[in-house]
Design a protein around this motif. Structure first.
Motif: not given
Ligand code: SAH
Length: 239
Positions: A75-83, A147-152, A156-163
């Motif tokens: 299972k994969i999650l794209d965090l802040g996928t936008g378009g 979890v994948v995330s690009r340009a969000v 450090p903030a992203l780590i707290e949201c993604a992990v």
């Protein structure tokens, strides 16, 4: 850092067959159409869509661990996928992957839903909400292998949201542009608090030649109950 030997990813060099290339053509058309209604991307030039969105999203193939994730239908999650980036290109190139595309903006997800149904893609769905809230939801917390995330957000903030979304042993891959060393250095405390560590950084370039990298983070232990903090806090007061 010497970037001369970085891998270069271009759309034409991707190892994908004609059937998938046809789907990418359809996705490019759908993106341009949807963008007339909702602001999904600042990139509207066709060639740039292929290089800056499609090829860049598929840079994840440079990470060795990715082959295992797609092969075993994790299972994969794209965090802040936008378009829809990087999630949609990953789905098209690797159809067995089960992907959730998360974003706080409902209109963007509605546009992606149209793309998913037009392309007849399966095991891919959109989830509307803030990562800080969904990361506390039982349905999503500690449920993902990647979890994948690009340009969000700032790392450090992203780590707290993604992990918090990851199972123990799962990986978070952040797509970063430019020199990310400062963000990486600033992430030490967030990593420690979230029981995670950077396992590797993978430099690469796309057609524009700018240095980019994938920062691969591994979750080592359970996320303490206090994370993620309430919406907005990880960005305003990074750990
Ligand atoms: N990943 C895409 C979009 C980047 S724009 C790309 O690379 O093209 C950043 C997106 O992240 C926006 O669509 C915004 O709505 C979303 N976002 C930012 N913070 C968020 C949060 N805390 N929870 C959910 N989505 C968030």
């Amino acid at each position: 850092m010497d970037h001369a030997k970085d891998k270069i990813i271009t759309y034409s060099s991707l190892p994908i067959g004609q059937e998938k290339r046809t789907q990418f053509d359809q996705l490019a058309d759908l993106l341009v159409q949807a963008n007339a209604q909702v602001n999904l991307t600042a990139i509207t030039d066709e060639e740039e869509i292929y290089e800056k969105h499609f090829a860049d999203s598929l840079a994840i193939r440079l990470w060795e661990g990715f082959a295992d994730i797609v092969r075993s239908e994790k299972k994969i999650l794209d965090l802040g996928t936008g378009g829809g980036f990087p999630g949609m290109p990953i789905k098209i190139a690797y159809p067995p992957a089960e992907i959730c595309l998360l974003d706080a903006t409902r209109k963007k997800l509605e546009a992606i839903d149209v793309m998913i149904s037009n392309l007849d893609l399966h095991d891919v769905r959109t989830i509307w909400g803030r990562a800080e809230e969904l990361g506390r939801n039982k349905e999503h917390r500690e449920k993902y292998d990647l979890v994948v995330s690009r340009a969000v957000a700032y790392l450090p903030a992203l780590i707290e949201c993604a992990v918090p979304f990851l199972k123990i042993g799962g990986s978070f891959v952040a797509y970063k542009r430019g020199d990310s060393q400062e963000e990486i250095d600033a992430s030490a405390h967030a990593l420690q608090e979230l029981n995670a560590e950077i396992s590797e950084t993978i430099p690469y370039r796309i057609a524009d030649g700018d240095p980019r990298q994938l920062v691969v983070i591994c979750k080592k232990g359970q996320t303490p109950d206090k994370y993620p903090r309430r919406p907005g806090k990880p960005m305003k007061k990074p750990l």
